[in-house]
Scaffold this motif. Sequence first.
Motif, short mmCIF file in Angstrom:
data_model
loop_
_atom_site.label_atom_id
_atom_site.label_comp_id
_atom_site.label_asym_id
_atom_site.label_seq_id
_atom_site.Cartn_x
_atom_site.Cartn_y
_atom_site.Cartn_z
N ALA A 107 -31.78 -39.59 26.97
CA ALA A 107 -30.98 -40.14 28.07
C ALA A 107 -31.54 -39.73 29.42
CB ALA A 107 -29.53 -39.67 27.94
N SER A 108 -32.06 -38.51 29.53
CA SER A 108 -32.63 -38.07 30.81
C SER A 108 -33.88 -38.87 31.15
CB SER A 108 -32.94 -36.57 30.74
OG SER A 108 -33.88 -36.29 29.71
N ALA A 201 -42.62 -33.88 46.50
CA ALA A 201 -43.39 -33.61 45.29
C ALA A 201 -44.54 -34.60 45.14
CB ALA A 201 -42.47 -33.66 44.07
N ILE A 202 -44.31 -35.87 45.51
CA ILE A 202 -45.37 -36.88 45.43
C ILE A 202 -46.48 -36.56 46.42
CG2 ILE A 202 -45.89 -39.31 45.77
CD1 ILE A 202 -43.07 -39.95 44.80
N VAL A 208 -45.74 -38.41 37.50
CA VAL A 208 -44.41 -38.82 37.06
C VAL A 208 -43.80 -37.75 36.15
CG1 VAL A 208 -43.12 -40.55 35.76
CG2 VAL A 208 -44.98 -41.26 37.27
N TRP A 209 -44.59 -37.18 35.24
CA TRP A 209 -44.05 -36.16 34.34
C TRP A 209 -43.59 -34.92 35.12
CZ3 TRP A 209 -42.01 -35.33 29.83
CH2 TRP A 209 -41.94 -34.03 29.32
N THR A 210 -44.37 -34.49 36.10
CA THR A 210 -43.99 -33.34 36.93
C THR A 210 -42.74 -33.65 37.74
OG1 THR A 210 -46.32 -32.68 37.07
CG2 THR A 210 -44.79 -31.69 38.65
N GLN A 211 -42.65 -34.87 38.28
CA GLN A 211 -41.45 -35.25 39.03
C GLN A 211 -40.21 -35.18 38.15
OE1 GLN A 211 -42.05 -39.11 40.92
NE2 GLN A 211 -44.24 -38.69 41.10
N PHE A 212 -40.38 -35.56 36.88
CA PHE A 212 -39.23 -35.54 35.97
C PHE A 212 -38.94 -34.15 35.48
CE2 PHE A 212 -38.09 -35.49 31.41
CZ PHE A 212 -36.79 -35.94 31.51
N TRP A 213 -39.91 -33.45 34.92
CA TRP A 213 -39.69 -32.21 34.19
C TRP A 213 -39.48 -31.01 35.10
CZ3 TRP A 213 -38.29 -31.41 29.40
CH2 TRP A 213 -38.40 -30.13 28.86
N LEU A 219 -32.59 -29.79 38.57
CA LEU A 219 -31.45 -30.07 39.44
C LEU A 219 -30.28 -30.69 38.68
CD1 LEU A 219 -33.36 -31.54 42.53
CD2 LEU A 219 -32.47 -29.22 42.26
N CYS A 220 -30.54 -31.20 37.50
CA CYS A 220 -29.50 -31.84 36.69
C CYS A 220 -28.87 -30.88 35.70
CB CYS A 220 -30.09 -33.04 35.92
SG CYS A 220 -30.72 -34.35 36.98
#
Length: 305
Positions: A107-108, A201-202, A208-213, A219-220
Amino acid sequence: MTASATTAPPTLRPEPTAPAPTRRRGRFGIHLFLGAVSLAFLAPLLLAVYASLRPYEETAQYGYFSFPRRLSFDYYRQAFIDSGMSKYFLNSLLIAVPGVLLTLFLASFVAFAVSRLRMRGGILLLMVFTAGNLLPQQVIVTPLYVLFNKIPLPYWMSDSLTMYDSLWAVIAVQTAFQLGFCVFVLANFMRTLPQEILEAAIVDGAGVWTQFWRVTLPLCRPALAALGTLQFTWMYNDFLWGLVFLSDGDKLPVTSALNNLRGEFFTDYNLLAAGSVLVALPTVLVFLLLQRHFIAGLTLGASKG
């Protein structure tokens, strides 16, 4: 001196407030109402605990709302031993824990793609996941039963060599049905995060993986804790899917263990109440361990405009 120079500037008068006794009476009324609602929700649980501590002969003679003559924990020991509850507890944990972790993980991913990345059809994809929650689960019991009997699995994953009669079937169904709700909640929560954090971060070269993980997912944490608590409670308490997709009695979840406490001609409801309290203890323990994060996840965004 002119008249305008000698005139004192107007003073701002404070807004009239309610007198202190009125505020105290209003606060007392709110607390009284909330206490009454809490007691109404707790009444069945308190009655079950009270009945589980009394012998059946006593409640049969004097009633469940009578003053107790003797209290003991004998029913709890009997319920745990007679129902074989230990192995059923393990089965429920083997279903609920992987199911919760897999649901939140998938879901994340979807929530991040829908809410944080500029992708076409993101809103439509979110609507599809949300609409999946509107489908009654009982409608697809028969198709899933036929499908799981035709999906092969290796012998080390399933004794029946199919997905039917394995814990994998229950985990898959639980994950599929809970995924839409988790995507909806996480996507809405991620939209409240400042976009500047992701842009920074960009700029630093994050993929993309670093932005997500490493940026978004930490923060979630409050939202994930709140969802994890709810998902564990729902998956642990489920009775339907284990009963439909598991034919081996030793693989059934703990909610089915209560059937072992029902006699063929007579049912001791005090013993059944003790078993129900034992079954509910893990969910209470999980909530107590995660209550700080759970409450924080529910209240996040309440003060934002």
